[in-house]
Design an enzyme around this catalytic site. Structure first.
Site, short mmCIF file in Angstrom:
data_model
loop_
_atom_site.label_atom_id
_atom_site.label_comp_id
_atom_site.label_asym_id
_atom_site.label_seq_id
_atom_site.Cartn_x
_atom_site.Cartn_y
_atom_site.Cartn_z
N CYS A 66 143.52 -0.90 9.50
CA CYS A 66 142.39 -1.71 9.00
C CYS A 66 141.63 -2.28 10.19
O CYS A 66 142.23 -2.84 11.11
CB CYS A 66 142.93 -2.82 8.12
SG CYS A 66 141.66 -3.98 7.55
N CYS B 221 142.30 -6.57 10.03
CA CYS B 221 143.61 -7.20 10.28
C CYS B 221 144.61 -6.30 11.00
O CYS B 221 145.69 -6.76 11.36
CB CYS B 221 144.21 -7.70 8.97
SG CYS B 221 144.81 -6.41 7.87
N CYS C 211 144.37 -8.13 4.17
CA CYS C 211 143.17 -8.99 4.31
C CYS C 211 142.19 -8.83 3.15
O CYS C 211 141.23 -9.58 3.05
CB CYS C 211 142.46 -8.68 5.63
SG CYS C 211 141.67 -7.06 5.72
N CYS D 296 139.06 8.38 -0.15
CA CYS D 296 137.80 8.52 0.59
C CYS D 296 137.47 7.18 1.24
O CYS D 296 137.18 6.21 0.55
CB CYS D 296 136.72 8.95 -0.40
SG CYS D 296 135.18 9.42 0.36
#
Length: 173
Positions: A82, A85, A133, A153
């Site tokens: 991510c 985070c 997050c 996706c």
């Protein structure tokens, strides 16, 4: 998404709070599988930690332009985390070229995504978010390759790629 495919997707992932505001960390559950606890920070916390484009996608549920992400061409072994985070979300072994213009995967790292129904664009889709997050990543569809038939996706700007020969960064809070 077909009902059977939707049930399959939901059965694959534990029920996680999408936007829970409890402090998050990674821990081992009774089964040994990783569990994620949601962070207790407002979305505005991430402004300045991510680019304006990433913030718009992650926390305002925007979508980046198809074909704009350099991650579309990424072929190395590694982990996609991510962008906010740093929670690991996908392994490169599950990445494939879907021809859609966005990085696509056949499955996420178990327990690291939360799901919600998205009724925008006059259709029902399944949106997924970082379980830690709450950052919007993309949508999951039932038109991926076998054996799972799933296409996760993802917006490339919502991810960061860490090559397999590098250590993963510490999680950000």
């Amino acid at each position: 998404m077909k009902r059977r495919a939707m049930l399959k997707v939901f059965s694959l992932l534990p029920a996680l709070p999408l936007f829970g505001q409890a402090r998050m960390s990674l821990a081992a559950s009774e089964t040994g599988a990783p569990t994620v606890v949601a962070l207790d920070v407002p979305h505005s916390h991430w402004q300045g930690l991510v680019s304006p484009q990433a913030y718009a996608v992650l926390f305002e549920e925007d979508t980046e332009r198809a074909g704009s992400s350099p991650l579309n061409q990424e072929k190395r072994e590694g982990t996609y985390i991510c962008a906010a985070c740093y929670l690991p979300l996908f392994s490169s072994q599950f990445k494939f070229d879907s021809g859609t213009g966005w990085p696509s995967f056949t499955q996420p790292i178990a327990g690291h995504m939360g799901l919600k129904q998205d009724n925008r664009l006059f259709m029902t889709r399944t949106e997924y978010h970082c379980a830690r997050c709450g950052g919007h990543q993309g949508h999951v569809f039932d038109d991926g390759p076998q054996p799972r038939g799933e296409r996760w996706c993802n917006n490339g700007v919502a991810l960061r790629f860490i090559p397999g020969d590098e250590s993963l960064p510490a999680l950000r809070s």
